[in-house]
Write an enzyme that holds these catalytic residues in place. Structure first.
Site, short mmCIF file in Angstrom:
data_model
loop_
_atom_site.label_atom_id
_atom_site.label_comp_id
_atom_site.label_asym_id
_atom_site.label_seq_id
_atom_site.Cartn_x
_atom_site.Cartn_y
_atom_site.Cartn_z
N LYS A 116 -8.11 -2.92 4.33
CA LYS A 116 -6.94 -2.12 3.96
C LYS A 116 -7.27 -0.64 3.87
CE LYS A 116 -4.19 -5.39 1.35
NZ LYS A 116 -3.32 -5.32 0.17
N LYS A 158 -7.18 -1.58 -5.79
CA LYS A 158 -6.79 -2.62 -4.81
C LYS A 158 -8.00 -3.13 -4.06
CE LYS A 158 -2.66 -2.04 -2.60
NZ LYS A 158 -1.60 -1.34 -1.81
N GLY A 164 -1.65 -11.46 -0.30
CA GLY A 164 -0.81 -12.37 -1.07
C GLY A 164 -0.47 -11.87 -2.46
N GLU A 200 -5.46 3.83 -5.43
CA GLU A 200 -4.21 4.35 -4.88
C GLU A 200 -3.32 4.76 -6.05
OE1 GLU A 200 -2.87 2.34 -1.09
OE2 GLU A 200 -1.43 1.55 -2.52
N LEU A 203 2.91 3.72 -7.53
CA LEU A 203 4.30 4.20 -7.51
C LEU A 203 5.09 3.38 -8.53
CD1 LEU A 203 4.89 4.60 -3.64
CD2 LEU A 203 3.86 6.20 -5.25
N HIS A 235 4.32 -9.04 -7.48
CA HIS A 235 3.90 -8.53 -6.17
C HIS A 235 3.97 -9.57 -5.05
CE1 HIS A 235 2.90 -5.00 -8.32
NE2 HIS A 235 1.81 -5.48 -8.86
N GLU A 275 3.62 -2.46 6.82
CA GLU A 275 4.30 -2.42 5.53
C GLU A 275 4.30 -1.00 4.93
OE1 GLU A 275 3.79 -6.98 4.03
OE2 GLU A 275 2.47 -5.51 3.09
N ASN A 289 -0.10 -6.34 8.54
CA ASN A 289 -0.39 -7.77 8.56
C ASN A 289 -0.49 -8.20 10.01
OD1 ASN A 289 1.59 -8.16 5.65
ND2 ASN A 289 -0.61 -8.41 5.79
N ARG A 291 -0.48 -10.70 11.93
CA ARG A 291 -0.11 -12.12 12.14
C ARG A 291 1.40 -12.24 12.05
NH1 ARG A 291 1.56 -12.80 6.96
NH2 ARG A 291 0.27 -11.82 5.37
P1 ADP Z 1 -0.74 -7.87 -0.40
O1 ADP Z 1 -1.43 -7.73 0.91
O2 ADP Z 1 -1.58 -8.54 -1.44
O3 ADP Z 1 0.64 -8.43 -0.28
P2 ADP Z 1 0.28 -5.14 -0.52
O4 ADP Z 1 -0.59 -3.96 -0.38
O5 ADP Z 1 1.11 -5.54 0.65
O6 ADP Z 1 -0.62 -6.39 -0.98
O7 ADP Z 1 1.24 -4.96 -1.77
C1 ADP Z 1 2.05 -5.99 -2.27
C2 ADP Z 1 3.02 -5.41 -3.27
O8 ADP Z 1 2.33 -4.77 -4.33
C3 ADP Z 1 3.94 -4.33 -2.71
O9 ADP Z 1 5.05 -4.86 -2.06
C4 ADP Z 1 4.32 -3.58 -3.99
O10 ADP Z 1 5.27 -4.29 -4.74
C5 ADP Z 1 3.01 -3.61 -4.76
N1 ADP Z 1 2.21 -2.40 -4.45
C6 ADP Z 1 1.19 -2.26 -3.57
N2 ADP Z 1 0.70 -1.00 -3.58
C7 ADP Z 1 1.42 -0.32 -4.51
C8 ADP Z 1 1.40 1.04 -5.01
N3 ADP Z 1 0.52 1.94 -4.56
N4 ADP Z 1 2.29 1.36 -5.96
C9 ADP Z 1 3.19 0.47 -6.44
N5 ADP Z 1 3.25 -0.81 -6.02
C10 ADP Z 1 2.39 -1.21 -5.07
#
Ligand code: ADP
Length: 446
Positions: A116, A158, A164, A200, A203, A235, A275, A289, A291
């Site tokens: 990531k 992160k 997931g 990160e 937000l 999430h 995303e 992603n 896939r």
């Molecule tokens: P995964 O791959 O585990 O699904 P993501 O990076 O796609 O992780 O994030 C999943 C969810 O986590 C996002 O849809 C959002 O709700 C929350 N999220 C991820 N990064 C942030 C961020 N920097 N600030 C706020 N919420 C976040």
């Protein structure tokens, strides 16, 4: 051309791929664990091969067992579905080393976007806005503190290999960052076999908006519009819809262009998702992603494009066959993920025997599910047992249709999240499209 394909997955996505193969006149071979033996969807494939006991590590995650099955069945391609080995670059490599086409991007691309932190750097290099944070993995808590003080709290730790909705930890101040940092690394090591983490800006309440892309092996890339996946519990996505009710047209278009640009930059081919988070009229890339995703049928309903058939066609080397201007989005689609979990016990998984299923139907309703009356939900896997989708010409009529379909749906013997969906679909904020990623967690605490 692919003529015989092995499905390295289970449940609804395995059934979805079997159906695509039938329509493409391709023979399908599905693998299954002992826990899935006797599942009706296995009979719809041309061949079914048992690859081991219930626990995923000994079956759906076992590369040697799956490759042996592919050799025995004499297939020329493997579709990994989502989850399990879908984003495992090594698996893609082993398939190709055995002269088996892997339905997905090249292993180097999977590796690059699967990290990531590296994916964020690739996005930045392509001029795409990313959430402010570290430039890559952060090794020490001093470094983490430096970055957090620079970008301001709250921050998110992160996992580089996370997925997931797991592997994320919020820190509101120096103390919680210091104490959370080592714990986050240890958790990432246990969950993903990789302790690397990055930092990160967190937000406060963004929308999750993602772009579906599709690319051939000849350098053509188009996007198929967005999906709004902001209805999440911890999430993890619960409801997805397209178009997003919360973004203006110019942002939608800019995100589409950014996704295509990134796909070209990393040499992507196949189906993929880029995303973004969207907050205060700005969007930020978060991850790719590499896939097919659970929520892909939302896009199928609004564009009329069968994404699984496209994946297989493109893996065979065919050209995309349409340009961006020819992609049309029509009407409104909503998906509810149906999970075997107990809403009264904090959504703990609810495996067991399904004593009765009544599936909804009628105009504009699609159910992608492998379970029927008499199915047994094994305790080993993700709790999702199906997806209920509706399509209609407007968002309002799609909501009405989803309420009607949810009222028809009956699953007995185990607990499901159907009551939660019925509640969300009648919520005034959801109805107005006024929701972001904290909506559901807030709803559940009121
Ligand atoms: P995964 O791959 O585990 O699904 P993501 O990076 O796609 O992780 O994030 C999943 C969810 O986590 C996002 O849809 C959002 O709700 C929350 N999220 C991820 N990064 C942030 C961020 N920097 N600030 C706020 N919420 C976040």
């Amino acid at each position: 051309m692919i003529s015989r394909l092995l499905i390295a997955n289970r449940g609804e996505i395995a059934l979805r791929i079997v159906r695509a193969c039938r329509e493409l006149d391709i023979e399908s071979v599905v693998v299954y664990s002992q826990a899935d033996a006797g599942s009706p969807y296995l009979d719809l494939a041309d061949e079914a091969i048992c690859i081991g006991p219930g626990p995923s590590a000994q079956s759906y995650l076992s590369i040697p067992s799956i490759i042996s099955a592919a050799e025995i069945a004499n297939v020329d391609a493997v579709h990994p579905g989502y989850g399990f080995l879908a984003e495992n670059a090594h698996f893609a490599e082993v398939c190709r080393a055995n002269n088996i086409e892997f339905v997905g991007p090249e292993e180097d691309t999977i590796r690059r976007v699967g990290d990531k932190a590296e994916a964020k750097n690739a996005a930045k290099a392509a001029g795409i806005p990313v959430v402010e944070g570290s430039d890559g993995p952060v090794e020490t808590d001093e470094k983490a503190l430096d970055i957090a003080r620079k970008i301001g709290y709250p921050v998110l730790i992160k996992a580089v290999s996370g997925g997931g909705g797991r592997g994320m930890r919020i820190a509101h101040n120096d103390i919680s960052l210091s104490s959370g940092f080592q714990t986050a690394r240890a958790e990432a090591e246990t969950a993903f076999g990789d302790s690397s983490v990055y930092i990160e800006k967190y937000l406060e309440n963004p929308r999750h908006v993602e772009i579906q892309i599709i690319a051939d092996k000849h350098g053509h890339v188009v996007h198929l519009g967005e999906r709004d996946c902001s209805v999440q519990r911890r999430h993890q996505k619960v409801i997805e819809e397209s178009p997003s009710p919360g973004i203006p047209n110019d942002a939608r278009k800019a995100m589409g262009r950014a996704a295509v640009k990134l796909a070209k930059q990393v040499g992507y081919h196949g189906a993929g998702t880029v995303e973004f988070l969207y907050e205060h009229k700005k969007f930020y890339f978060i991850e790719v992603n590499a896939r097919i995703q659970v929520e892909h049928p939302v896009t199928e309903l609004t564009t009329g494009i069968d994404l699984i058939k496209e994946q297989i066609r493109l893996a065979s080397g065919e050209q995309l066959g349409y340009k961006q201007q020819q992609v049309q989005q029509k009407g409104h689609a909503i998906e509810c993920r149906i999970n075997a979990e107990d809403p009264d016990r904090n959504f703990t998984p609810s495996p067991g025997l399904i004593t009765h299923v009544t599936t909804p139907g009628g105009p504009g309703v699609r159910v992608d599910s492998h379970v029927t009356t008499g199915s047994r939900v094994p305790p080993y896997y993700d709790s999702m047992i199906g997806k209920l989708l509706v399509w209609s010409d407007t968002r309002t009529s799609a909501i009405t249709r989803m309420r009607r379909a949810l009222d028809e749906y009956r699953i007995e013997g185990i607990k499901t999240n159907l009551p939660l969906h019925r509640r969300i679909l009648r919520n005034a904020y959801f109805e107005r499209g006024e929701y972001a990623t904290h909506f559901l967690d807030e709803l559940l605490t009121t």
